[in-house]
Every structure is written in structure tokens, then in C-alpha cells.
Design a protein around this motif. Structure first.
Motif, mmCIF file in Angstrom:
data_model
loop_
_atom_site.group_PDB
_atom_site.id
_atom_site.type_symbol
_atom_site.label_atom_id
_atom_site.label_comp_id
_atom_site.label_asym_id
_atom_site.label_seq_id
_atom_site.Cartn_x
_atom_site.Cartn_y
_atom_site.Cartn_z
ATOM 1 N N ARG A 171 5.603 5.823 -1.679
ATOM 2 C CA ARG A 171 6.214 5.301 -0.640
ATOM 3 C C ARG A 171 5.315 4.180 0.092
ATOM 4 O O ARG A 171 4.157 4.351 0.173
ATOM 5 C CB ARG A 171 6.555 6.163 0.537
ATOM 6 C CG ARG A 171 7.871 6.980 -0.182
ATOM 7 C CD ARG A 171 8.361 7.913 0.968
ATOM 8 N NE ARG A 171 7.108 8.647 1.135
ATOM 9 C CZ ARG A 171 7.415 10.144 1.548
ATOM 10 N NH1 ARG A 171 8.460 10.575 1.389
ATOM 11 N NH2 ARG A 171 6.199 10.841 1.583
ATOM 12 N N VAL A 172 5.901 3.045 0.322
ATOM 13 C CA VAL A 172 5.173 1.909 0.897
ATOM 14 C C VAL A 172 4.827 2.238 2.443
ATOM 15 O O VAL A 172 5.820 2.429 3.234
ATOM 16 C CB VAL A 172 5.640 0.729 0.679
ATOM 17 C CG1 VAL A 172 5.131 -0.470 1.532
ATOM 18 C CG2 VAL A 172 6.109 0.395 -0.751
ATOM 19 N N LEU A 174 0.867 -1.221 -0.144
ATOM 20 C CA LEU A 174 0.044 -0.091 -0.172
ATOM 21 C C LEU A 174 0.753 1.362 0.040
ATOM 22 O O LEU A 174 1.734 1.203 0.854
ATOM 23 C CB LEU A 174 -0.882 -0.152 1.063
ATOM 24 C CG LEU A 174 -1.873 -1.303 1.583
ATOM 25 C CD1 LEU A 174 -2.568 -1.000 2.742
ATOM 26 C CD2 LEU A 174 -2.500 -1.760 0.195
ATOM 27 N N LYS A 175 0.669 2.045 -1.145
ATOM 28 C CA LYS A 175 1.538 3.203 -1.199
ATOM 29 C C LYS A 175 0.713 4.701 -1.067
ATOM 30 O O LYS A 175 -0.386 4.813 -1.225
ATOM 31 C CB LYS A 175 2.443 3.068 -2.548
ATOM 32 C CG LYS A 175 3.038 1.843 -2.796
ATOM 33 C CD LYS A 175 3.549 1.730 -4.065
ATOM 34 C CE LYS A 175 4.316 0.488 -4.482
ATOM 35 N NZ LYS A 175 4.661 0.266 -5.697
ATOM 36 N N PHE A 211 -1.382 7.459 13.187
ATOM 37 C CA PHE A 211 -1.840 6.990 12.019
ATOM 38 C C PHE A 211 -2.693 5.696 12.141
ATOM 39 O O PHE A 211 -3.568 5.246 11.974
ATOM 40 C CB PHE A 211 -1.112 7.003 10.925
ATOM 41 C CG PHE A 211 -1.668 6.461 9.710
ATOM 42 C CD1 PHE A 211 -2.829 7.067 9.104
ATOM 43 C CD2 PHE A 211 -1.194 5.150 9.214
ATOM 44 C CE1 PHE A 211 -3.449 6.235 7.735
ATOM 45 C CE2 PHE A 211 -1.853 4.513 8.253
ATOM 46 C CZ PHE A 211 -2.664 5.229 7.435
ATOM 47 N N VAL A 212 -1.690 4.665 12.971
ATOM 48 C CA VAL A 212 -2.148 3.643 13.226
ATOM 49 C C VAL A 212 -3.537 3.495 14.050
ATOM 50 O O VAL A 212 -4.372 2.888 13.819
ATOM 51 C CB VAL A 212 -1.214 2.700 14.237
ATOM 52 C CG1 VAL A 212 -1.472 1.185 14.479
ATOM 53 C CG2 VAL A 212 0.030 2.709 13.286
ATOM 54 N N ALA A 264 4.472 -0.034 7.663
ATOM 55 C CA ALA A 264 6.040 0.219 7.569
ATOM 56 C C ALA A 264 6.514 0.521 8.661
ATOM 57 O O ALA A 264 5.818 1.239 9.812
ATOM 58 C CB ALA A 264 6.237 1.051 6.497
ATOM 59 N N ALA A 265 7.723 0.307 9.062
ATOM 60 C CA ALA A 265 8.503 0.712 10.056
ATOM 61 C C ALA A 265 8.692 2.132 10.116
ATOM 62 O O ALA A 265 8.730 2.946 9.151
ATOM 63 C CB ALA A 265 10.022 0.404 9.954
#
Length: 361
Positions: A317-318, A311-312, A341-342, A334-335
Motif C-alpha cells: 500500500r502506498v 513509497l509502499k 507517524f508523520v 497518503a491521505a
DNA sequence: GACTATTACGCCAACAGGGG
DNA sequence: CCCCTGTTGGCGTAATAGTC
């Protein structure tokens, strides 16, 4: 040195008298053939000339054979007693041999010597330790090595005696290759049931050695259709894979056939290699190993182990990956993703999930 | 513990292909 | 053309595992 078609004479060998003769009271007739030359062993019984009189039991070799198949372990004792008696009648002597002089048969039939069988084996060792070796084994002079022998009958006893460091009591008899194979097959059929794949490997080894199918089928007590499948599997599944899996006693014909069908492509071979070197594979028992490999290879409906979908964001950017593996698909952020956001994403998912579930019901 | 589903296995019959 | 050998599909049974 291919063993040609000597089926007739060899049929007589172990199957002929195997079951017919009760373990007692058979005053072995003195008319029995003299100790014979290698291949000139008792002609087939069905022609019925040299049969000792008063042996009514040996009329139909077919029926006898059928019985032999079903009587299994019980038969074994009778068989051994018979073989022993016969040996005495034939003027064969029981010798004490150094186990180190005895080689195993030229065709290996077992895949592994461990597992539950080991218990039985230890019991046998104990029994011999206490009572001595009651029943001699049957060997033949090793045709390839002067002064050495090969086991035809009594592999387990030999191993047990060897472990105890004793000499083994053995009857030495000149046997043809065919006879040796039949004896070995017969011992297997009566004693430990070989698993499907063990029989397959054994059969393939015999065929590769030039024995004809009739004989191989007989040694394994299978009919041609079954033999055909055994060979198919032995052919289809690479040897090293079979060895890695082991005997897999619970995996039968159907599943092995399916597994064999899964091989063939490069990809399958690569996958199987990957699997058999994995840690969990090594840790599993043989049946589990079979299942693991089987599962692994049958997953080919989904060509690649489905790479995670990326998902970009607008700039490519992923920011997350979607894994659709197994029954539990998961999203991996992503790290360095902003924790806020999470939280938002989770809340969003929860709302949507509720709406989704409501629609469904 | 009874029931059901799955698996293993022996067997048969139909079929295919290769000699004689 | 038939016979022999090997292959394949499939059936019935028994054992075992799984479920309620």
C-alpha cells in the motif's frame, strides 16, 4: 499570379529615392517618367539613363540602401515627403477615400495590434484629430475587387483616420504585387521594428505566395542567411503556436531557432497545446508566453514529468509519494496517514539531515 | 554605479546541392 | 566543371539584464 522576377524595376521603386533625396528643395525635375502603366514603372536607376540631371545623389543604389536601413525613423518623414512630391510630379492626385473601401495588404505582417504600440497609435489619432491628416497614404486599386483599394504605405494612418470616421487622403497608384510588398516591407523597416517572429511569418507568407527570395529578402531588408533562418522558424513552429505566443518582441533569432528545434515530435506538439491553453499562459504577456513554452518544451531531457515515486509498505500500500519536481522535491503522505507517524518521520529526517550535513562539511 | 553575463542582430565565410 | 542558391557555424558589436 505569381509575382515573377521583376526585381530590377522594383528596386528602383522605393529604395531608389528613399533616402537620397533630402526632404527639402528638390525641385522635382519635370522630366520624370509619366504616370506609368502598372508594371512599366521606372526602370532601374542603376542603368542610369532616364535619370533626371542634377541628381548626383543617386549613384550607388547599394550605398543608398544601406543608408536607408540605418536612418530609420528620420528617413520616414523624408520618404513620405518624397513620395508625395513624386506623386504630384507624376500627375497623381490625392483623393479622399472612404476607409471602408480600403483593404489591408494581402499579406499580413503583424501578429497583434495591442501592447505598447497602442500608445503611439492613440497619439497619432489625436494628432490627426487636431491637425488633420497631413500626409496621404499610398494605395493601389485592389486587383481582385473592383472599386476597392489596398494599402501599400500608411497602414497606421489609415487605421487612425478610420477611427475618427473621416475620409482618408490617399494617392492611388497602380502597383504590382512586388511593388506593394516592397512598400509594405519598407514601411515596416522604417516604422515599427517587427519582431523576429513577425518578420518570419511575413517572410513565409510572401514566399508561400510565390515571391522569390531575393525580393522577400529585400522587402525585409535581410540577407539570404537571415532569410533562411526566418523561414526555418516559420516552418518549424506551427502557426497556431506562433499566434498563441504573439509577437514576443524580446525573443530574437537564437531563441526562436531553438524553439523551432524543439518541435517535431508528437509529444512536443501535445505539450505545447497543453501549455498554450493553460490559464497562466493566457494571462502572461507575449514575451513571457514565449519563455513559458520554451521552458516547457526544453524540459524534455527528463522524459516524463517524473511521476512521483511511490513509497509502499510491506503489503504494497502506498503510504507516501516522493515528488522530484523542480528545485523543491517534496514528500507527500497518503491521505489518512497516522499523524504520529508523520511526527516520527519528520524527527527521523531531521536527525539524518544533520548527520548528512555534518558529513558534507 | 561599475562590472559582468546574456541576448539580439547583422554580417561573413564555408559548405552542400542542383542545374547549366 | 562552374555558377547560383540556400544552409550553417560562428564572429563582433551593441543593448539589456543581472550582480556586486
Amino acid at each position: 499570379m505569381v509575382a515573377g522576377n521583376r526585381k530590377n524595376e522594383l528596386k528602383a521603386l522605393f529604395s531608389g529615392g528613399s533616402v537620397a533625396t533630402p526632404p527639402v528643395a528638390n525641385p522635382a525635375p519635370a522630366t520624370v517618367q509619366p504616370p506609368s502603366a502598372p508594371a512599366a514603372r521606372a526602370p532601374e536607376t542603376k542603368s542610369a539613363e532616364p535619370l533626371p540631371a542634377g541628381e548626383g545623389a543617386r549613384t550607388a543604389s547599394g550605398a543608398i540602401k544601406a543608408m536607408g536601413l540605418s536612418l530609420g525613423a528620420i528617413t520616414r518623414e523624408a520618404e513620405e515627403a518624397r513620395a508625395l512630391r513624386q506623386a504630384l510630379v507624376d500627375g497623381e492626385r490625392i483623393l479622399s477615400l472612404d476607409p471602408a473601401l480600403i483593404d489591408s495588404s494581402f499579406v499580413e505582417d503583424r501578429l497583434a495590434i495591442d501592447g505598447p504600440e497602442e500608445e503611439d497609435f492613440l497619439a497619432l489619432v489625436e494628432s490627426i484629430r487636431e491637425n488633420g491628416q497631413q500626409v496621404p497614404i499610398l494605395v493601389r486599386p485592389n486587383p481582385a475587387k473592383e472599386g476597392r483599394y489596398q494599402t501599400a504605405y500608411g497602414h497606421r494612418r489609415l487605421r487612425a483616420v478610420a477611427r475618427l470616421g473621416l475620409k482618408v487622403k490617399a494617392i492611388v497608384r497602380l502597383l504590382t504585387d512586388d511593388e506593394l510588398v516592397l512598400a509594405q516591407g519598407k514601411e515596416n523597416a522604417e516604422r515599427r521594428n517587427l519582431s523576429f517572429i513577425e518578420r518570419a511569418t511575413f517572410a513565409a507568407a510572401l514566399v508561400a505566395r510565390g515571391f522569390d527570395r531575393k525580393l522577400v529578402g529585400e522587402a525585409l531588408s535581410v540577407q539570404k542567411s537571415e532569410l533562411s533562418r526566418l523561414l526555418q522558424v516559420a516552418e518549424g513552429v506551427p502557426q497556431h503556436i506562433v499566434r498563441a505566443i504573439g509577437p514576443a518582441p524580446k525573443a530574437g533569432r537564437d531563441r526562436w531557432m531553438s524553439l523551432a528545434g524543439l518541435f517535431g515530435s508528437e509529444a512536443a506538439t501535445a505539450k505545447s497545446l497543453d501549455e498554450i491553453y493553460s490559464g497562466r499562459f493566457r494571462a502572461a504577456d507575449s514575451d513571457q508566453r514565449f519563455q513559458m513554452l520554451f521552458n516547457r518544451l526544453s524540459r524534455r531531457t527528463r522524459p516524463e514529468p517524473a511521476r512521483p515515486e511511490e513509497l509502499k509498505d510491506a503489503e504494497g500500500r502506498v503510504f507516501a509519494r516522493l515528488h522530484r519536481v523542480g528545485r523543491s522535491p517534496r514528500i507527500e503522505f497518503a491521505a489518512g496517514t497516522d499523524p504520529a507517524f508523520v511526527d516520527e518521520a519528520v524527527a527521523l529526517l531531521a536527525r539524518h539531515y544533520n548527520a548528512f550535513a555534518a558529513k558534507r562539511t
